[in-house]
Structure formats: structure tokens, C-alpha cells
Motif scaffolding. Structure first.
Motif, PDB file in Angstrom:
ATOM      1  N   VAL A 152       0.828  -1.202   0.000  1.00 17.95           N
ATOM      2  CA  VAL A 152       0.000   0.000   0.000  1.00 17.95           C
ATOM      3  C   VAL A 152       0.869   1.261   0.000  1.00 17.95           C
ATOM      4  O   VAL A 152       0.540   2.242  -0.657  1.00 17.95           O
ATOM      5  N   LEU A 153       2.001   1.237   0.726  1.00 20.35           N
ATOM      6  CA  LEU A 153       2.723   2.481   0.978  1.00 20.35           C
ATOM      7  C   LEU A 153       3.846   2.776  -0.013  1.00 20.35           C
ATOM      8  O   LEU A 153       4.232   3.924  -0.156  1.00 20.35           O
ATOM      9  N   LEU A 154       4.399   1.746  -0.701  1.00 20.28           N
ATOM     10  CA  LEU A 154       5.554   2.004  -1.566  1.00 20.28           C
ATOM     11  C   LEU A 154       5.165   2.863  -2.768  1.00 20.28           C
ATOM     12  O   LEU A 154       4.073   2.746  -3.300  1.00 20.28           O
ATOM     13  N   ILE A 198       5.538   0.981  -8.078  1.00 21.23           N
ATOM     14  CA  ILE A 198       4.492  -0.040  -8.124  1.00 21.23           C
ATOM     15  C   ILE A 198       5.061  -1.408  -8.460  1.00 21.23           C
ATOM     16  O   ILE A 198       4.513  -2.434  -8.059  1.00 21.23           O
ATOM     17  N   GLU A 229       4.794   9.181 -12.522  1.00 22.39           N
ATOM     18  CA  GLU A 229       3.806   9.324 -11.453  1.00 22.39           C
ATOM     19  C   GLU A 229       3.953   8.278 -10.364  1.00 22.39           C
ATOM     20  O   GLU A 229       3.659   8.549  -9.212  1.00 22.39           O
ATOM     21  N   GLY A 230       4.396   7.057 -10.714  1.00 26.81           N
ATOM     22  CA  GLY A 230       4.537   6.019  -9.697  1.00 26.81           C
ATOM     23  C   GLY A 230       3.192   5.526  -9.207  1.00 26.81           C
ATOM     24  O   GLY A 230       2.294   5.253  -9.992  1.00 26.81           O
ATOM     25  N   ASN A 231       3.043   5.445  -7.888  1.00 26.67           N
ATOM     26  CA  ASN A 231       1.876   4.816  -7.285  1.00 26.67           C
ATOM     27  C   ASN A 231       1.298   5.753  -6.220  1.00 26.67           C
ATOM     28  O   ASN A 231       1.390   5.482  -5.035  1.00 26.67           O
ATOM     29  N   PRO A 232       0.715   6.905  -6.639  1.00 27.97           N
ATOM     30  CA  PRO A 232       0.358   7.926  -5.653  1.00 27.97           C
ATOM     31  C   PRO A 232      -0.958   7.640  -4.934  1.00 27.97           C
ATOM     32  O   PRO A 232      -1.758   6.815  -5.371  1.00 27.97           O
ATOM     33  N   PHE A 233      -1.166   8.378  -3.839  1.00 25.93           N
ATOM     34  CA  PHE A 233      -2.445   8.351  -3.133  1.00 25.93           C
ATOM     35  C   PHE A 233      -3.383   9.380  -3.764  1.00 25.93           C
ATOM     36  O   PHE A 233      -2.946  10.335  -4.386  1.00 25.93           O
ATOM     37  N   ASN A 234      -4.684   9.183  -3.593  1.00 22.99           N
ATOM     38  CA  ASN A 234      -5.626  10.211  -4.038  1.00 22.99           C
ATOM     39  C   ASN A 234      -5.976  11.105  -2.851  1.00 22.99           C
ATOM     40  O   ASN A 234      -5.402  10.986  -1.776  1.00 22.99           O
ATOM     41  N   ARG A 235      -6.977  11.989  -3.054  1.00 24.08           N
ATOM     42  CA  ARG A 235      -7.244  12.958  -1.978  1.00 24.08           C
ATOM     43  C   ARG A 235      -8.017  12.346  -0.823  1.00 24.08           C
ATOM     44  O   ARG A 235      -8.260  13.002   0.177  1.00 24.08           O
ATOM     45  N   LEU A 236      -8.400  11.060  -0.925  1.00 28.91           N
ATOM     46  CA  LEU A 236      -9.112  10.397   0.172  1.00 28.91           C
ATOM     47  C   LEU A 236      -8.176   9.741   1.183  1.00 28.91           C
ATOM     48  O   LEU A 236      -8.605   8.928   1.969  1.00 28.91           O
ATOM     49  N   LYS A 237      -6.869  10.104   1.148  1.00 30.18           N
ATOM     50  CA  LYS A 237      -5.891   9.389   1.971  1.00 30.18           C
ATOM     51  C   LYS A 237      -6.288   9.334   3.449  1.00 30.18           C
ATOM     52  O   LYS A 237      -6.334   8.264   4.057  1.00 30.18           O
ATOM     53  N   ALA A 276      -9.877   7.608   4.184  1.00 26.64           N
ATOM     54  CA  ALA A 276      -9.775   6.162   3.972  1.00 26.64           C
ATOM     55  C   ALA A 276      -9.041   5.498   5.130  1.00 26.64           C
ATOM     56  O   ALA A 276      -9.417   4.408   5.568  1.00 26.64           O
ATOM     57  N   LEU A 277      -7.995   6.175   5.647  1.00 29.87           N
ATOM     58  CA  LEU A 277      -7.260   5.622   6.794  1.00 29.87           C
ATOM     59  C   LEU A 277      -8.177   5.504   8.001  1.00 29.87           C
ATOM     60  O   LEU A 277      -8.204   4.472   8.691  1.00 29.87           O
ATOM     61  N   TYR A 327      -7.890  -0.020   2.895  1.00 31.78           N
ATOM     62  CA  TYR A 327      -7.252   1.291   2.822  1.00 31.78           C
ATOM     63  C   TYR A 327      -6.635   1.519   1.442  1.00 31.78           C
ATOM     64  O   TYR A 327      -6.805   2.573   0.836  1.00 31.78           O
ATOM     65  N   LEU A 355      -9.317   2.173  -1.246  1.00 35.24           N
ATOM     66  CA  LEU A 355      -9.960   3.490  -1.186  1.00 35.24           C
ATOM     67  C   LEU A 355      -8.989   4.618  -1.502  1.00 35.24           C
ATOM     68  O   LEU A 355      -9.404   5.652  -2.020  1.00 35.24           O
ATOM     69  N   ALA A 356      -7.691   4.453  -1.192  1.00 39.37           N
ATOM     70  CA  ALA A 356      -6.790   5.608  -1.226  1.00 39.37           C
ATOM     71  C   ALA A 356      -5.836   5.615  -2.412  1.00 39.37           C
ATOM     72  O   ALA A 356      -5.078   6.562  -2.553  1.00 39.37           O
ATOM     73  N   LYS A 357      -5.853   4.583  -3.282  1.00 38.59           N
ATOM     74  CA  LYS A 357      -4.868   4.548  -4.367  1.00 38.59           C
ATOM     75  C   LYS A 357      -5.455   5.142  -5.649  1.00 38.59           C
ATOM     76  O   LYS A 357      -6.665   5.096  -5.853  1.00 38.59           O
ATOM     77  N   ARG A 358      -4.579   5.639  -6.503  1.00 37.09           N
ATOM     78  CA  ARG A 358      -5.038   6.209  -7.772  1.00 37.09           C
ATOM     79  C   ARG A 358      -4.725   5.303  -8.950  1.00 37.09           C
ATOM     80  O   ARG A 358      -5.362   5.413  -9.991  1.00 37.09           O
ATOM     81  N   ASN A 359      -3.724   4.449  -8.825  1.00 31.10           N
ATOM     82  CA  ASN A 359      -3.360   3.545  -9.916  1.00 31.10           C
ATOM     83  C   ASN A 359      -4.300   2.331  -9.918  1.00 31.10           C
ATOM     84  O   ASN A 359      -4.464   1.665  -8.896  1.00 31.10           O
ATOM     85  N   CYS A 362      -4.626  -4.555  -4.149  1.00 30.05           N
ATOM     86  CA  CYS A 362      -5.187  -4.470  -2.793  1.00 30.05           C
ATOM     87  C   CYS A 362      -6.441  -5.335  -2.660  1.00 30.05           C
ATOM     88  O   CYS A 362      -6.693  -5.913  -1.585  1.00 30.05           O
ATOM     89  N   GLU A 401      -8.792   8.534 -11.399  1.00 32.33           N
ATOM     90  CA  GLU A 401      -9.456   9.838 -11.345  1.00 32.33           C
ATOM     91  C   GLU A 401      -9.626  10.443 -12.727  1.00 32.33           C
ATOM     92  O   GLU A 401     -10.412  11.376 -12.900  1.00 32.33           O
TER      93      GLU A 401
END
Lengths: 184, 103
Positions: A33-35, A38, A92-100, A103-104, B19, B22-26, B33, B96
Motif C-alpha cells: 500500500v505504501l511504496l 508499483i 507518477e509512480g503509485n500515488p495516493f488520491n485525496r481520500l488518503k 480512507a485511513l 485502505y 480506497l486511497a490509491k489512484r493507480n 489491494c 481519477e
């Protein structure tokens, strides 16, 4: 005397193996999830699948452990690698969206609810079996799974056939979706 | 070492997967997940089968886990095919940016 010692040794090694496997599984899942990279996340997902196969072995599910290695690591792992290599956007890699953050919070709420229910339930009253499972259960499961699947009464023959049709449909669907149109 | 250990491990894995979903964009990361969540449920079902069913022959939990694996394999194949098709038409797998069915 020797047999109780052997039982104790088996119990201890199972417990140590469970803790090592559980810690590696949770760390690998967190890393997925965090790296940011991808591809590394996919490799750690394969590690997570492998340690879950080990956890199945601590539960005496030998057949499921073998199937886990074959299906998840052998098939789904390779499929994910190919998909990542075909679609990877290195910038871009593997970013989070604005729900970070929401969602946590939601994930932690779900975790707290499930753990609360698991701890509050008295599992020994559900089935009447004691907490410690006897070693009579320690035998191969493959033939028992086969008889559970194909029994005349209470078996799973119809779901089994539906699953094979589902796999065929998924196979054809995947081919149709990925195939290039001829006029392109 | 009891049922609770396995169920709590399963709950932790499920929450990590939730988590990520819900929180990833790719889109590929979201699929990965989802696989973690399916595996968490499988661990719970095998643990129930081992600890709560006194009969050795009754392995319904294992049978359910096998069906979950079958559906997961089909889902991964079709999901990745859809992602590759989207990448071909949009040059992106960012969920998105895939909003043509949104209004």
C-alpha cells in the motif's frame, strides 16, 4: 513421556512459525500500500501470497497452500507483472488520491470493529470444541476436500460446474478485451 | 495459539487492503489491494474450518476458499484486460481520469 514432548515441540514450532509468517505478511501488505514504486509493490505482494501459503500450512491446509502457490504466485503474480510493465507510468509512480486521510480513518474503524467482535465472542460455546485442537486433525486434506466437493448429498457439484463456466467466460472476455481491432 | 490469532491477522490484512482500495489512484494497485482482501477472507475461512468444525471430514471452509480463489483468478484476468484496454485508449491508468461514465 516422549510423545507429550513431541506434541509440545510441534506446538511450539507451529506457534513460532505463525508469528514469523504473520509479521512478514502484514509488513509486506503494508509495503504494497505504501511504496511509491508499483513494481516493487507487486514483488512484495508475491511475498505476501507466499507467506499466506505458509499460514495455510500452520492451519493444516496442505492442499490450499499448494493451490495458493500455483494460482496466486504462478498465475496472478505474473499477470500483475505484465500489466504493470504494459501500463507503467514511471513519472507518477503509485500515488495516493485525496481520500488518503478519510480512507485511513475508515479502515481503522473497520479493523477496530472486527477485532472487537472477535475478542468479545466466546468461540468455545459456538461449537463445543476446546481451544486446543487435537492432533487427530493432522492428516492430509486433499482426498477429504475432494469428497466434500463431489458428495452426492451436500456436495458442491453444481457450483463447481458454474465455476468452470465462469473461468471459460473470463478467459474469452479477457481475450476479446485485449485484442486489437483489425481496422486500427 | 487459537482461532482469535488467525481472525485478527485476517482483519488486519483486510483493513490494509481496504485502505489501499480506497486511497490509491493507480488501477493496478487497486486490483492488488483487492487480492490482499480476498486472501484475508480465505485465511478466516480456513481458520474457522480448522477450529470450529469438530469433524475431520467436513471441510466446507476449504471448499469455499477454493471457490474464492477461482473467482479471484477470473477477476484478475478480466480486470487487468480492462485496465490494459483503458490504457490503450487514454494512455493512463489513473482512476481519477477515467470519468466518462460519470455525470
Amino acid at each position: 513421556m516422549a510423545s507429550t514432548q513431541k506434541k509440545w515441540l510441534i506446538k511450539m514450532t507451529t506457534e513460532i512459525a505463525f508469528w514469523i509468517l504473520a509479521i512478514i505478511t502484514v509488513c509486506a501488505a503494508l509495503a504494497v500500500v505504501l511504496l511509491r514504486d508499483i513494481f516493487r509493490a507487486a514483488l512484495l505482494l508475491v511475498l505476501c501470497f507466499f507467506t499466506i501459503a505458509g499460514i495455510y500450512i500452520t492451519l493444516n491446509a496442505d492442499f490450499l497452500a499448494a493451490v495458493q502457490v500455483l494460482v496466486y504466485i504462478g498465475a496472478i503474480g505474473i499477470l500483475l507483472m505484465f500489466a504493470i510493465m504494459l501500463t507503467r507510468n514511471v513519472r507518477e509512480g503509485n500515488p495516493f488520491n485525496r481520500l488518503k486521510i478519510p480512507a485511513l480513518i475508515l479502515a481503522l474503524l473497520v479493523l477496530a470493529t472486527i477485532v472487537g467482535v472477535v475478542v468479545a465472542t466466546d468461540w468455545t460455546t459456538v461449537s463445543g470444541v476446546p481451544e486446543v485442537v487435537s492432533s487427530e486433525l493432522d492428516q492430509p486434506t486433499t482426498s477429504n476436500i475432494a469428497s466434500a466437493l463431489f458428495e452426492k448429498e451436500g456436495g458442491f457439484v453444481l457450483p463447481f460446474e458454474i465455476a468452470s463456466v465462469l473461468l471459460l467466460a473470463a478467459l474469452i472476455g479477457a481475450v476479446v478485451l485485449v485484442r486489437r481491432k483489425e481496422n486500427e | 495459539m487459537g482461532l482469535e490469532h488467525y481472525l485478527i491477522l485476517s482483519a488486519v490484512l483486510f483493513s490494509i487492503g481496504l485502505y489501499g482500495v480506497l486511497a490509491k489512484r493507480n488501477a493496478v494497485a487497486i486490483l492488488m489491494c483487492i487480492e490482499i482482501m480476498l486472501n484475508a477472507v480465505n485465511i478466516a475461512m480456513v481458520a474457522f474450518s480448522r477450529y470450529l468444525v469438530p469433524d475431520v471430514v467436513v471441510l466446507t471452509g476449504h471448499v469455499f476458499a477454493i471457490f474464492v480463489m477461482t473467482v479471484a483468478a477470473a477477476e484478475a484476468a478480466v480486470g487487468l484486460a480492462i485496465i490494459i484496454a483503458i490504457y490503450r485508449s487514454r494512455q493512463s491508468v489513473d482512476v481519477e481520469q477515467v470519468d466518462m461514465m460519470k455525470w
